[in-house]
Design an enzyme around this catalytic site. Structure first.
Site, mmCIF file in Angstrom:
data_model
loop_
_atom_site.group_PDB
_atom_site.id
_atom_site.type_symbol
_atom_site.label_atom_id
_atom_site.label_comp_id
_atom_site.label_asym_id
_atom_site.label_seq_id
_atom_site.Cartn_x
_atom_site.Cartn_y
_atom_site.Cartn_z
ATOM 1 N N GLU A 158 30.250 76.936 18.377
ATOM 2 C CA GLU A 158 30.199 76.877 16.910
ATOM 3 C C GLU A 158 30.952 78.098 16.407
ATOM 4 O OE1 GLU A 158 27.266 76.614 13.036
ATOM 5 O OE2 GLU A 158 26.613 77.750 14.773
ATOM 6 N N ASP B 253 25.334 77.741 19.868
ATOM 7 C CA ASP B 253 25.007 77.925 18.456
ATOM 8 C C ASP B 253 25.352 79.344 18.001
ATOM 9 O OD1 ASP B 253 23.533 76.909 16.080
ATOM 10 O OD2 ASP B 253 22.186 78.571 16.519
#
Ligand code: GLC
Length: 577
Positions: free
Chosen positions: A299, A238
């Protein structure tokens, strides 16, 4: 960074939903597609990875919120679909300020979602079906309720102080610099306890970790080992772009306008992607390499192929799968734009394996970005045909395989996502793309047995659900199954080159997938009018071929000299084996 940024009451249906929800998990039977790549270390190169938002997939205990047993219960659907792995968004203990992206313990499961034993069962049941489990690793920040942060905030000389980024202000009541949070307001919060400010790129409840501290690095690396040892096949990392910030905390230059939360816009020159991120990812990759077949997905919000290339590492020693987000930035179904974006990634191919993404839990579903009320099903078929037949891996989002639509909140009072509450109406938040999975036409679409789901089920569940679409041979679901099977079985798709054709045509996209032993052609009509593609058959070497998949299901052969496509039509044909 983000998207610009019924109750159906019937005693009979309620009873059938309850039976469905309690049905025992069947063992994977012979009808399941065979996955010949599953045992290879580079399995991910041929993979379709399926993102699951666990709050919204299956609610096994009927409390309105999905859970891990709800995912396990539906593994047969995923095996029939043919996906290789599931990526589960954070299911660790969390105060849920950002629905799990605020982790308070990296080594457990949030009781809302189940237990570690439930997780182990999910991994084991997945294994029986050749479905690997990938977790979401929130590397940039923790929750402010994480033990490390609670300690860190106590005093300047607490052993955990340097786990986070603390700074003196510029002056009385003034933060250390002008950086703004992507979730609104300044990215610094003052703590009276120690008269210092702590840094958070996201909410104040998500303090950034200080990755320059070797203790943080060690703790986080060990977290990955803990999960690898439990059978996890990798992580979606993330917010890696913001893992580090400029050590001098230089002010960001201003940009024009104000953001959805009323702050002056700025260029994120000093709080994004300093070079150190790459050195750190190399180390994280080394830890992954201690375990065979493990994969790191990023990401990675980048603008150019060159920026994306950096995330693979110069010798492919960083992330195997940095996500290519540029499809998500295309606002209309425009053949030229898609072709250019594919060309950009193909020209970059020396650097790594393409990873295509169309939608996720932060981004409007692609069916709503490109479709209108009249053509959504057709759009689902043509867009899925594109990204499932390109060279590379595909990361799909739960529900897209049945044509789930965004169900956006209409009133601020209904919004659950904090960015929507803060930014309404300019930023309506991400609830719309996170609604419950639609399993059947019974109460709450079979998500549970009738307790109000945490977000409302979209009205299209009556027609767009797994049960109804399974029995319709021409459904979006059966189209996805067919495409995924094709990319797994036919070498043109799992190992072939991409050769663009007919590039001047603004209405259609056509290309070859060409391997040593197999060549196929893909022709896609991106418009609401019929289109004809005329190809130079001399370069193809053949004038006709067998149809492998087509939206006009009557079609059995294709004449390459004149490919006639109905509105949003797709035809995929074999040129030779
Ligand atoms: C990532 C996640 C998003 C989350 C944010 C903060 O962008 O995809 O859902 O809100 O990080 O963790």
């Amino acid at each position: 960074m983000f998207k610009d940024l019924c109750h159906f009451v019937s005693v009979v249906l309620l009873a059938s939903a309850s039976i469905a929800a309690q049905a025992p998990l069947k063992d994977a039977g012979p009808a399941m597609p065979v996955n010949k790549f599953a045992a290879q270390n580079d399995w991910w190169k041929h993979a379709v990875i399926y993102e699951i938002y666990p709050r919204s997939y299956g609610d096994s205990n009927n409390d309105g919120t999905g859970d891990l047993n709800g995912v396990t219960r539906h593994l047969d659907h995923l095996a029939q679909l043919g996906v290789d792995a599931i990526w589960i968004t954070p299911c660790f203990p969390s105060p849920q300020v950002d629905f799990g992206y605020d982790v308070s313990d990296y080594r457990d499961i949030d009781p809302q979602y189940g237990t570690l034993a439930d997780f182990d069962r999910l991994v084991a049941e997945g294994k029986k079906r050749n479905i690997k489990v990938i977790l979401d690793f929130v590397v940039n920040h923790t929750s402010d309720k994480h033990r490390w942060f609670l300690e860190s905030a106590k005093s300047k000389n607490n052993p955990y102080r340097d786990y986070y980024v603390w700074q003196d202000g510029k002056g009385e009541g003034q933060p250390p610099n002008n950086w703004t949070s992507t979730f609104g307001g300044p990215s610094w919060t003052f703590s009276q306890n120690t008269n210092q400010w702590y840094y958070h790129f996201f909410y104040p409840q998500q303090p950034d970790l200080n990755w320059r501290n070797p203790k943080v690095e060690k703790e986080m690396f060990d977290v990955t080992r803990f999960w690898y040892q439990r059978g996890v096949y990798g992580f979606r990392l993330d917010a890696v772009d913001t893992l580090f910030e400029d050590p001098n905390l230089t002010d960001n230059p201003p940009a024009t306008g104000t953001d959805a939360y009323g702050m002056p816009k700025q260029l994120h020159s000093y709080d994004h992607r300093p070079a150190e991120v790459h050195a750190e990812l190399k180390k994280l990759r080394k830890v992954a390499d201690e375990f065979p077949g493990r994969v790191l997905i990023g990401e990675t919000w980048t603008e150019t192929p060159a920026e994306l290339a950096e995330y693979y590492g110069s010798t492919n020693d960083e992330l195997q799968m940095p996500m290519y987000f540029n499809f998500t930035k295309i606002k209309q179904l425009d053949a030229n734009e898609f072709r250019e974006k594919v060309a950009a990634i193909e020209s970059n191919s020396a650097h790594g394996w393409p990873v295509y993404v169309l939608s996720n839990h932060d981004i409007r579903r692609y069916i709503d970005r490109y479709g209108t009320a009249e053509n959504k099903d057709q759009v689902a078929k043509v867009v899925s045909a594109l990204y499932l037949t390109l060279r590379g891996s595909a990361i799909m989002y739960y529900g897209e395989e049945i044509g789930m639509e965004n169900n956006d909140p209409k009133r601020v009072e209904d919004v659950k996502d904090v960015i929507g509450k803060k930014g309404w109406p300019q930023e309506i938040g991400r609830d719309g793309e996170r609604t419950p999975m639609q399993w059947n036409a019974s109460v709450n679409a079979g998500f549970n047995q009738g307790a109000p789901p945490w977000l409302p089920v979209d009205a299209n569940y009556v027609t767009h659900n797994v049960a109804a679409e399974t029995s319709d041979p021409h459904s979006i679901l059966n189209w996805y199954r067919q495409l995924i099977k094709l990319r797994r079985d036919n070498p043109a798709f799992y190992e072939g080159d991409y050769v663009s054709l007919n590039e001047a045509d603004p209405n259609t996209m056509s290309y070859l997938r060409k391997s040593k032993n197999s060549t196929a052609i893909v022709a896609l009509n991106f418009t609401a009018q019929p289109q004809t593609i005329t190809l130079d058959t001399a370069s193809i070497g053949k004038s006709a071929g067998r149809v492998l998949a087509a939206t006009d299901f009557q079609r059995k052969t294709l004449d390459f000299r004149k490919i006639v496509l109905e509105p949003y039509g797709v035809v995929i044909a074999e040129i030779g084996r």
